[in-house]
Design an enzyme around this catalytic site. Structure first.
Site, PDB file in Angstrom:
ATOM      1  N   ARG B 255       3.901  13.589 -13.995  1.00  0.00           N
ATOM      2  CA  ARG B 255       3.288  14.212 -12.877  1.00  0.00           C
ATOM      3  C   ARG B 255       3.955  14.195 -11.729  1.00  0.00           C
ATOM      4  O   ARG B 255       3.707  12.956 -11.233  1.00  0.00           O
ATOM      5  CB  ARG B 255       1.716  13.900 -12.983  1.00  0.00           C
ATOM      6  CG  ARG B 255       1.031  14.758 -11.914  1.00  0.00           C
ATOM      7  CD  ARG B 255      -0.139  13.744 -11.376  1.00  0.00           C
ATOM      8  NE  ARG B 255      -0.874  12.753 -12.272  1.00  0.00           N
ATOM      9  CZ  ARG B 255      -1.154  11.664 -11.629  1.00  0.00           C
ATOM     10  NH1 ARG B 255      -0.954  11.292 -10.569  1.00  0.00           N
ATOM     11  NH2 ARG B 255      -1.898  10.931 -12.445  1.00  0.00           N
ATOM     12  N   HIS B 259      -3.033  12.862  -8.720  1.00  0.00           N
ATOM     13  CA  HIS B 259      -3.957  13.363 -10.030  1.00  0.00           C
ATOM     14  C   HIS B 259      -4.404  14.808  -9.710  1.00  0.00           C
ATOM     15  O   HIS B 259      -4.538  15.560 -10.182  1.00  0.00           O
ATOM     16  CB  HIS B 259      -4.943  12.288 -10.276  1.00  0.00           C
ATOM     17  CG  HIS B 259      -5.981  12.834 -11.027  1.00  0.00           C
ATOM     18  ND1 HIS B 259      -5.993  13.228 -12.356  1.00  0.00           N
ATOM     19  CD2 HIS B 259      -7.488  12.845 -10.655  1.00  0.00           C
ATOM     20  CE1 HIS B 259      -7.120  13.592 -12.661  1.00  0.00           C
ATOM     21  NE2 HIS B 259      -7.924  13.377 -11.831  1.00  0.00           N
ATOM     22  N   TYR B 268      -0.236   3.977  -6.075  1.00  0.00           N
ATOM     23  CA  TYR B 268      -0.114   3.378  -7.561  1.00  0.00           C
ATOM     24  C   TYR B 268       1.388   3.625  -8.033  1.00  0.00           C
ATOM     25  O   TYR B 268       1.699   3.114  -9.214  1.00  0.00           O
ATOM     26  CB  TYR B 268      -1.192   3.762  -8.255  1.00  0.00           C
ATOM     27  CG  TYR B 268      -1.642   5.238  -8.489  1.00  0.00           C
ATOM     28  CD1 TYR B 268      -2.390   5.732  -7.640  1.00  0.00           C
ATOM     29  CD2 TYR B 268      -0.772   6.093  -9.321  1.00  0.00           C
ATOM     30  CE1 TYR B 268      -2.815   7.094  -7.707  1.00  0.00           C
ATOM     31  CE2 TYR B 268      -1.003   7.513  -9.395  1.00  0.00           C
ATOM     32  CZ  TYR B 268      -1.767   7.929  -8.640  1.00  0.00           C
ATOM     33  OH  TYR B 268      -2.500   9.273  -8.840  1.00  0.00           O
TER      34      TYR B 268
END
Lengths: 325, 355
Positions: B255, B259, B268
Site C-alpha cells: 500500500r 491506511h 510507521y
C-alpha cells in the site's frame, strides 16, 4: 394432530420446512447424525441427507456467516447455536451483517436466516449455558427476536421465522423443551411474528412474560384467581417487533402492570416495556410498573440457579405491592 | 495445475522483462487483454488519486487508498466471470470497478451514501466489508449455495494481511477445506494492517503457507505483477469450477499511501522501504513492458491516461450533483415491512421535515 413436547414440535417444524421448501437447509454443530444436543434435529439427517442437514465444524461465527452467504445466494438457512451462552462469537456476524444486509443493499439482498438458540436456565445446565441475553438482540435494528412458550407456538413460529424475509433470532426456552405436551397440528401452519398470545383474561393486573416465565406466571395467576383476583396474562412471543396494541390495550384495561423476565434487570426488555407503556398509556396507570427479573449478576452455576430466577414467592410479593399501591 | 507455492509466482519483472515462466503466458495473451490490464490499472490509479484529493478538499469522507495494489485487484478481477461473486473489503474498489461497479457509485460510498453499496443488476458485488475478515465466512456460504444449486459461480473474498489474524479467516478456510467449496480467498498482503507490519501480524513468513493447515492450495504471487496475478487467479477459478475446491492466494503487494486519509504512514514506515516498493510499482512495470514489445505506443499511453481522467471527471460530476435522499430514507429497507414503532418514528421524521 399429535401430542408433542416443544422439542418435538421444533423438530417437526424443521422437517416440515425442509420438505416444503428446497431452499431450506439446517446447519450447526451436531445437528446431523446426532440429531442436535437437545434432539431438535432428530431424524432430519436421515431423511434429508448431508447436504441439507449439515454437521459443521465447531465455529459459531462461520455457522452464522455461512448462513448469511447462503441467504445471499437464494437459500433459507436455519443455523443452530447449541446454547445462547455460545452465541457471542457469532454476535458480530449477526449485528454487523445479518441485521444490516437489507439496509446496506437497499433491499437487493437480505439475510433471510433463522438463528435458533436454546436459552435461559432451569435445567441444571453447566456454567455459561443458561444466558438470557435476548435484549442484546432486541436492541439491534434489522433483527426480529421471538420466543415460543408452547409446543404449538414453537412449530408455527418457527415456520413463520423460516418464511420471514428478515433475519430472525429464534430463542427456545430450554426449561420448556420437555415440560409439557400439547396437540400440535401435523400440517404446515404459521403463527405470525409480532403477535402476543393472550394466556389469561382478567381485570386486576396485566402481567407480561415470555419463554419459561409464562408457565410460572400462569401458575401464579391461577392461585390469585382462586383468591378472586383475575389477571390479564400476555405471552409476548415476539420481543421485536412487540405487539404494542395487545400490551397497551391490556394496560388500559387493568391500569396495573407486572413484568416478569429471567434476564438481568438493568437494560432488560422490561425496561423497554416500561418506557413503552409510559409513553402511550401513562394516564391509565394506577401504580408504578413493577419488574420481577433475574438479578444484575452473571447467571450463576446451577447450585444457586433457583435463587437467581424469578419464582412464585417473588412474583407474589411484587403483585401485592402493585395491587396495594 | 495449481500447487502450493511458497515462492511468489512472478512473470513480469520490475524492469519490464519477462521471467522464463512468464514469457509463454505473456505471449498467449491477446493484445486486447494486455490493454485491459493497463487501462484497468490506470483507471484505478486515476480514480484513487482523485479520491484522495477530493477527501483533502472535504468533498468526500475518510478514504482508503489503494495505490500500489492495482495489479492485484485489476488482474484478479479481470479473470472473473460475470456470474462470480465478489465479497470485497473497503480497499477493493479497484477490483469492484473492473467487475462492473460504476465509478459514481464508488464515489457515493466514500460520500457516505448507501447507493454506493449497490451493484447494478446482474453484477454480484456485495457491499465493502468494514469489519475485518467477516466477509470470508459469507463468501463460503455463497459458494456453498452455488455448489448446492449446481451453479458454476465462484465466490471470491478479498481481504488484507491483517484479516489473517482474525478467527473468521481460519474458520472460513476450515469450512472451505472440509466442504470443498468453490471459493477463493484472495489476500492482498500489503504488509501493514494500519501501522502493524506483517512480521507482527503473523508468526509464519507467508500467508500462503497457512493454507496447508486447511488442506487447500496456497499460492504466493507477486501482487504487483498483473500478468502473474491474472494467471494464478484464472487457474484458481478453473479449479473451483471443476469442483476441486477453494484456493488461498497471497498477492504480495504494498500500500503506497496511508491506511486511510485519517492516518499518516510516515509514522510507521521508513523511506527506504517505500522507495524500494516504488521501484516495484505495478503500473510502471507494465508500461516498461509495453515500450519493449510495442503493445502500446507512448501516444496510446497518454490517450489512455486522458480518457481515464475524463471518465473520473464524469463520475464525480454525476455523483456530486446527485440529489440527497430525504431523511425518511433512513427507514427504507430496515425490514421488508416496517414494524409499528418504526412507522411512528418515520412519521415523526416526516413531521419534522415538513414542520
Amino acid at each position: 394432530m399429535a401430542e408433542l413436547t416443544m422439542i418435538q414440535a421444533i423438530c417437526d417444524g424443521l422437517a416440515t420446512a425442509l420438505r416444503q421448501d428446497k431452499r431450506v437447509v439446517v446447519l450447526g454443530e451436531d445437528v446431523g447424525k446426532n440429531g442436535g444436543v437437545f434432539r431438535a434435529t432428530e431424524g432430519l439427517w436421515q431423511e434429508f441427507g448431508d447436504e441439507r442437514v449439515i454437521d459443521t465444524p465447531l465455529a459459531e461465527a462461520s455457522i452464522v456467516g455461512a448462513a448469511i452467504g447462503m441467504a445471499i445466494n437464494g437459500m433459507r438457512p436455519v443455523a443452530e447455536i447449541q446454547f445462547m451462552g455460545f452465541i457471542y462469537p457469532a454476535f458480530e456476524q449477526i449485528v454487523s451483517h445479518a441485521a444490516r444486509l437489507r439496509t446496506r443493499t437497499q433491499g437487493q439482498y437480505s439475510a433471510s436466516i433463522v438463528v435458533r438458540a436454546p436459552y435461559g436456565g432451569g435445567i441444571r445446565a453447566p456454567e455459561l449455558h443458561s444466558d438470557s441475553t435476548e435484549s442484546l438482540f432486541v436492541h439491534i435494528p434489522g433483527l426480529k427476536v421471538v420466543v415460543p412458550s408452547t409446543p404449538a407456538d414453537a412449530k408455527g413460529m418457527l415456520l413463520a421465522a423460516i418464511r420471514d424475509p428478515d433475519p430472525v433470532i429464534y430463542l427456545e426456552p430450554m426449561k420448556l423443551y420437555r415440560s409439557t405436551r400439547q396437540q400440535v397440528r401435523q400440517e404446515a401452519y404459521v403463527i405470525p411474528l409480532g403477535q402476543a398470545r393472550q394466556v389469561r383474561e382478567g381485570e386486576a393486573l396485566t402481567v407480561l412474560a415470555w419463554g419459561a416465565m409464562v408457565p410460572l406466571v400462569e401458575q401464579a395467576a391461577e392461585r390469585w384467581a382462586q383468591r378472586g383476583v383475575s389477571w390479564d396474562v400476555l405471552d409476548l412471543r415476539s420481543l421485536y417487533p412487540l405487539d404494542e396494541e395487545a400490551i397497551l390495550s391490556s394496560v388500559r384495561k387493568t391500569g396495573r402492570v407486572l413484568i416478569v423476565h429471567e434476564a438481568p434487570k438493568t437494560g432488560g426488555l422490561g425496561a423497554e416495556l416500561t418506557a413503552l407503556i409510559n409513553e402511550h398509556a401513562f394516564l391509565w396507570l394506577e401504580a408504578p410498573i413493577t419488574r420481577v427479573t433475574g438479578y444484575d449478576v452473571p447467571v450463576p452455576m446451577f447450585a444457586l440457579e433457583d435463587d437467581f430466577r424469578p419464582n412464585q414467592e417473588r412474583i407474589d410479593r411484587a403483585v401485592e405491592k402493585v395491587l396495594a399501591f | 495445475m495449481l500447487q502450493q507455492s511458497d515462492q511468489a509466482v512472478q512473470f513480469l519483472q520490475p524492469d519490464g522483462s519477462l521471467s522464463d515462466q512468464g514469457r509463454p503466458v505473456w505471449e498467449s495473451l491477446s493484445s486486447e487483454m494486455k490493454r485491459k490490464f493497463y487501462e484497468g490499472m490506470v483507471l484505478a490509479r486515476t480514480m484513487d488519486r482523485r479520491s484522495v484529493i477530493l477527501q483533502r478538499q472535504g468533498q468526500i469522507g475518510t478514504y482508503a487508498p489503494l495505490e500500489g495494489q492495482e495489479a492485484a485487484q485489476v488482474g484478479s478481477a479481470l479473470a472473473l466471470a460475470k456470474e462470480d461473486w465478489i465479497f470485497p473489503s473497503y480497499r477493493d474498489h479497484g477490483a469492484a470497478m473492473i467487475a462492473g461497479m460504476p465509478l459514481d457509485r464508488i464515489l457515493f460510498y466514500w460520500m457516505g451514501r448507501v447507493e454506493g453499496n449497490i451493484a447494478p443488476k446482474g453484477v454480484r458485488i456485495l457491499p465493502p466489508c468494514v469489519p475485518i475478515a467477516t466477509q470470508l465466512p459469507q463468501a463460503v456460504g455463497t459458494a456453498w449455495a452455488a455448489k448446492w444449486r449446481g451453479e458454476s459461480s465462484v465466490a471470491v473474498a478479498y481481504f488484507g494481511d491483517g484479516a489473517t489474524s482474525e478467527g473468521d479467516f481460519h474458520e472460513a478456510l476450515n469450512f472451505a477445506g472440509v466442504f470443498r467449496l468453490p471459493c477463493i480467498f484472495f489476500c492482498q498482503n500489503n504488509h501493514y494492517a494500519i501501522s502493524v507490519p506483517f512480521s507482527r501480524q503473523s508468526a509464519t513468513a507467508t500467508v500462503a503457507e497457512k493454507a496447508r493447515a486447511y488442506n487447500l492450495p496456497g499460492v504466493r504471487v507477486d501482487g504487483n505483477d498483473v500478468v502473474a496475478v491474472y494467471d494464478v487467479m484464472r487457474k484458481a477459478l478453473n479449479r473451483a469450477r471443476r469442483g476441486e475446491g477453494a484456493t488461498l492466494i497471497e498477492a504480495v503487494t504494498y500500500r503506497k499511501g496511508s491506511h486511510t486519509t485519517a492516518d499518516d504512514a510516515k509514522r510507521y514506515r521508513n523511506r527506504d522501504e517505500v522507495k524500494e516498493w516504488e521501484r516495484r510499482d505495478p503500473l510502471q512495470r507494465l508500461e516498461k513492458r509495453f515500450l519493449i514489445d510495442g503493445t502500446l505506443t507512448r501516444g496510446q499511453v497518454e490517450t489512455c491516461h486522458r480518457r481515464c481522467r475524463e471518465e473520473v471527471d464524469k463520475a464525480w460530476k454525476k455523483a456530486s450533483q446527485a440529489k440527497k435522499a430525504p431523511p425518511t430514507h433512513l427507514f427504507a429497507h430496515v425490514y421488508q415491512s416496517l414494524p409499528a414503532e418504526l412507522k411512528r418514528q418515520r412519521a415523526q421524521v416526516e413531521g419534522e421535515a415538513h414542520g
